[in-house]
Design a protein around this motif. Structure first.
Motif, mmCIF file in Angstrom:
data_model
loop_
_atom_site.group_PDB
_atom_site.id
_atom_site.type_symbol
_atom_site.label_atom_id
_atom_site.label_comp_id
_atom_site.label_asym_id
_atom_site.label_seq_id
_atom_site.Cartn_x
_atom_site.Cartn_y
_atom_site.Cartn_z
ATOM 1 N N GLU A 57 -22.055 26.533 36.404
ATOM 2 C CA GLU A 57 -20.832 26.050 35.615
ATOM 3 C C GLU A 57 -19.831 25.552 36.775
ATOM 4 O O GLU A 57 -19.195 26.402 37.546
ATOM 5 C CB GLU A 57 -20.170 27.369 35.113
ATOM 6 C CG GLU A 57 -19.194 27.124 34.115
ATOM 7 C CD GLU A 57 -19.224 26.267 32.817
ATOM 8 O OE1 GLU A 57 -18.764 25.379 32.787
ATOM 9 O OE2 GLU A 57 -20.268 26.687 32.269
ATOM 10 N N VAL A 77 -20.517 31.866 29.739
ATOM 11 C CA VAL A 77 -21.490 32.158 29.018
ATOM 12 C C VAL A 77 -22.985 32.047 30.035
ATOM 13 O O VAL A 77 -23.229 31.409 30.709
ATOM 14 C CB VAL A 77 -21.627 30.935 28.116
ATOM 15 C CG1 VAL A 77 -22.887 31.156 27.176
ATOM 16 C CG2 VAL A 77 -20.466 30.763 27.073
ATOM 17 N N ASP A 122 -26.238 32.372 29.547
ATOM 18 C CA ASP A 122 -27.196 31.685 28.486
ATOM 19 C C ASP A 122 -28.623 32.177 28.078
ATOM 20 O O ASP A 122 -29.353 32.065 27.407
ATOM 21 C CB ASP A 122 -27.086 30.218 28.205
ATOM 22 C CG ASP A 122 -27.535 29.370 29.777
ATOM 23 O OD1 ASP A 122 -27.524 30.260 30.667
ATOM 24 O OD2 ASP A 122 -28.018 28.403 29.519
ATOM 25 N N HIS A 123 -29.292 32.661 29.443
ATOM 26 C CA HIS A 123 -30.718 33.078 29.406
ATOM 27 C C HIS A 123 -30.619 34.446 29.156
ATOM 28 O O HIS A 123 -30.332 35.376 30.403
ATOM 29 C CB HIS A 123 -31.374 32.456 30.703
ATOM 30 C CG HIS A 123 -32.757 32.660 30.886
ATOM 31 N ND1 HIS A 123 -33.523 31.517 30.315
ATOM 32 C CD2 HIS A 123 -33.437 33.876 31.024
ATOM 33 C CE1 HIS A 123 -34.883 32.389 30.302
ATOM 34 N NE2 HIS A 123 -34.935 33.492 30.904
ATOM 35 N N ASN A 179 -24.643 38.106 22.703
ATOM 36 C CA ASN A 179 -24.753 36.661 22.108
ATOM 37 C C ASN A 179 -24.836 35.483 23.298
ATOM 38 O O ASN A 179 -23.592 35.338 23.965
ATOM 39 C CB ASN A 179 -23.526 36.244 20.914
ATOM 40 C CG ASN A 179 -23.632 35.016 20.552
ATOM 41 O OD1 ASN A 179 -24.053 33.936 21.071
ATOM 42 N ND2 ASN A 179 -23.133 35.009 19.215
ATOM 43 N N PRO A 180 -25.998 34.987 23.305
ATOM 44 C CA PRO A 180 -26.182 33.975 24.709
ATOM 45 C C PRO A 180 -25.486 32.757 24.382
ATOM 46 O O PRO A 180 -25.294 32.057 25.041
ATOM 47 C CB PRO A 180 -27.715 33.662 24.729
ATOM 48 C CG PRO A 180 -28.031 34.126 23.295
ATOM 49 C CD PRO A 180 -27.082 35.040 22.664
ATOM 50 N N TYR A 181 -24.963 32.445 23.024
ATOM 51 C CA TYR A 181 -24.030 31.126 22.790
ATOM 52 C C TYR A 181 -22.683 31.359 23.078
ATOM 53 O O TYR A 181 -21.989 30.548 23.445
ATOM 54 C CB TYR A 181 -24.333 30.886 21.495
ATOM 55 C CG TYR A 181 -26.066 30.589 20.927
ATOM 56 C CD1 TYR A 181 -26.439 29.413 21.707
ATOM 57 C CD2 TYR A 181 -26.494 31.670 20.487
ATOM 58 C CE1 TYR A 181 -27.772 29.225 21.407
ATOM 59 C CE2 TYR A 181 -27.972 31.461 20.293
ATOM 60 C CZ TYR A 181 -28.618 30.158 20.654
ATOM 61 O OH TYR A 181 -29.854 30.214 20.448
ATOM 62 N N SER A 182 -22.160 32.678 22.985
ATOM 63 C CA SER A 182 -20.779 32.788 23.011
ATOM 64 C C SER A 182 -20.368 33.576 24.396
ATOM 65 O O SER A 182 -19.162 33.468 24.851
ATOM 66 C CB SER A 182 -20.067 33.774 21.892
ATOM 67 O OG SER A 182 -20.717 35.077 21.795
ATOM 68 N N TYR A 201 -16.499 40.752 27.548
ATOM 69 C CA TYR A 201 -17.002 39.479 27.943
ATOM 70 C C TYR A 201 -16.441 39.228 29.368
ATOM 71 O O TYR A 201 -15.471 39.980 29.751
ATOM 72 C CB TYR A 201 -16.516 38.272 26.820
ATOM 73 C CG TYR A 201 -15.151 38.073 26.430
ATOM 74 C CD1 TYR A 201 -14.393 37.148 27.158
ATOM 75 C CD2 TYR A 201 -14.583 38.914 25.751
ATOM 76 C CE1 TYR A 201 -12.986 37.106 26.924
ATOM 77 C CE2 TYR A 201 -13.128 38.757 25.228
ATOM 78 C CZ TYR A 201 -12.524 37.968 26.041
ATOM 79 O OH TYR A 201 -11.175 37.626 25.617
#
Length: 129
Positions: free
Chosen positions: A11, A21, A23-24, A34-37, A104
């Motif tokens: 990032e 995030v 994502d993996h 939640n890998p999208y948020s 998060y």
């Protein structure tokens, strides 16, 4: 319930108050990450352990925080200023949370960051709980 996720790529720019995030997803027992948020939603009340490891790019630095809902529960600083190498930090928090609480990782809401979070196939910035 358990999860482990990492960033599939770096990032490069971190803004203020930016949710990171991961994502993996490697493990997501219960499906609560939640890998999208980039957010974990607590399935039940109880004691939880969360850990995050972040790598900062050579010459860069940033501040990160672990948040439950809107409450700061942990913070880290990663600094590689003056270095040609990447650096890393790891944080662990143990918190009691309620069903439906959101957990998060984010960048600091007011302190500026210089550089981004480094992640690659050999060095992975990650979030687990």
């Amino acid at each position: 319930m358990a999860f482990y996720a990492y960033m599939s790529q770096s990032e490069t720019i971190l803004g203020h108050h930016q949710t990171l995030v991961f994502d993996h997803v490697v493990t997501n027992v219960g499906g609560n990450y939640n890998p999208y948020s980039g957010m974990f939603t607590s399935p039940s009340q109880g004691g939880y352990v969360f850990s995050w490891t972040l790598y900062c790019s050579a010459g860069g630095n940033f501040y990160s925080q672990v948040v439950v809902n809107s409450d700061l529960v942990g913070a880290l600083y990663c600094g590689a200023q003056g270095s040609r190498d990447i650096k890393h930090v790891t944080g662990v928090v143990v918190v009691e949370i309620n069903q439906g609480d959101i957990v998060y990782i984010r960048s600091h809401p007011t302190i500026s960051n210089d550089g981004g979070v480094y992640s690659s196939s050999t060095i992975r910035s990650s979030f687990t709980g």
